[in-house]
Design an enzyme around this catalytic site. Sequence first.
Site, PDB file in Angstrom:
ATOM      1  N   TYR A  58      -4.863  -5.757 -14.345  1.00  0.00           N
ATOM      2  CA  TYR A  58      -4.492  -6.117 -12.956  1.00  0.00           C
ATOM      3  C   TYR A  58      -3.107  -5.356 -12.831  1.00  0.00           C
ATOM      4  O   TYR A  58      -2.736  -5.005 -11.847  1.00  0.00           O
ATOM      5  CB  TYR A  58      -4.475  -7.680 -12.996  1.00  0.00           C
ATOM      6  CG  TYR A  58      -3.815  -8.206 -11.741  1.00  0.00           C
ATOM      7  CD1 TYR A  58      -4.687  -8.207 -10.555  1.00  0.00           C
ATOM      8  CD2 TYR A  58      -2.654  -8.653 -11.672  1.00  0.00           C
ATOM      9  CE1 TYR A  58      -4.411  -9.174  -9.797  1.00  0.00           C
ATOM     10  CE2 TYR A  58      -1.999  -9.489 -10.822  1.00  0.00           C
ATOM     11  CZ  TYR A  58      -2.914  -9.488  -9.602  1.00  0.00           C
ATOM     12  OH  TYR A  58      -2.552 -10.046  -8.306  1.00  0.00           O
ATOM     13  N   LYS A  77      -1.718  -3.062 -10.007  1.00  0.00           N
ATOM     14  CA  LYS A  77      -0.884  -3.351  -9.257  1.00  0.00           C
ATOM     15  C   LYS A  77       0.353  -2.452  -9.105  1.00  0.00           C
ATOM     16  O   LYS A  77       1.031  -2.223  -7.935  1.00  0.00           O
ATOM     17  CB  LYS A  77      -0.363  -4.808  -9.333  1.00  0.00           C
ATOM     18  CG  LYS A  77      -1.450  -5.742  -9.221  1.00  0.00           C
ATOM     19  CD  LYS A  77      -1.716  -5.732  -7.694  1.00  0.00           C
ATOM     20  CE  LYS A  77      -2.614  -6.965  -6.917  1.00  0.00           C
ATOM     21  NZ  LYS A  77      -3.116  -6.501  -5.696  1.00  0.00           N
TER      22      LYS A  77
END
Length: 304
Positions: A165, A169
């Site tokens: 993640y 990001k």
Amino acid sequence: MGIDFKGRVAIVTGAGGGLGRQHALALARRGAKVLVNDLGGARDGSGGSVSAADAVVAEIRAAGGEAMANGASVTDFAAVQAMVQQAMDAWGRVDILVNNAGILRDKSFAKMDLADFALVMNVHLMGAVHCSKAVWDIMAAQKYGRIVMTTSSSGLYGNFGQSNYGAAKMALVGLMQTLAIEGAKNDIRVNCLAPTAATRMTEGLMPEAVLQALQPEAVVPAMLVLASQDAPTRTILCAGAGTFEAANITLTQGLYLGMGEQVPEALAARLAEVTERAGEMVPESGAAQGSHEVGKAMAGRLPA
């Protein structure tokens, strides 16, 4: 004059719940026509149903706004192109894209399945790429566009169990930096939003009092500013619990050490000077790093 979106068309991905839903409702409340995209899957990206998006559309229409639902997966470029065409057919333009769709597959890196790494990268990064690519020529032709990427403190600063993640990001920040530069001539402004909000994605991770402070509604003002006519560009706005900050990727003044056999030892010995943050800057583009280095080199070689 307040921030308003009358006559504007917005696409919000992952808008069936949580933050995306709040984004869609707020844009509609201020006059935008909103295409509400949501795959309707579980938090880990499995499954799918358009009912979540339909419910948000019903909510917008009940309040007197204009909205349509779309169930495309952002990982499917053809489906994303069809989604953008749906907005064009109905409303003739696309002014705002809020790339909000995302999933979680949290595990420590040691235990993480590579398929879970690839899927998270695919949804967050390639999802935003697909949507941005599908609207790019439209925005360039109309000489107006506002794209909001959803980054995260997990990417900017790291978070245990979120290597996939976090990588995705932070990649969105890199995407934003270049798209903002390339979009400038056509008034396409591209920014990142780093939200801290309690949604389905963070359920069970925080105590109740903290969850109460982290209402997703508190993040929405930052999105509205980034999507507005007077938006900045190449800005990373952070928002949570009513507080707003900006994050920057900076370059320190550094130190000219030249070239030679002993430079590694000199660098190791003087690393604290290299990392000293007084006088750090935010480069206008990647080329600024090279210019800074060459400038230091030229100055370093000049006889005193």
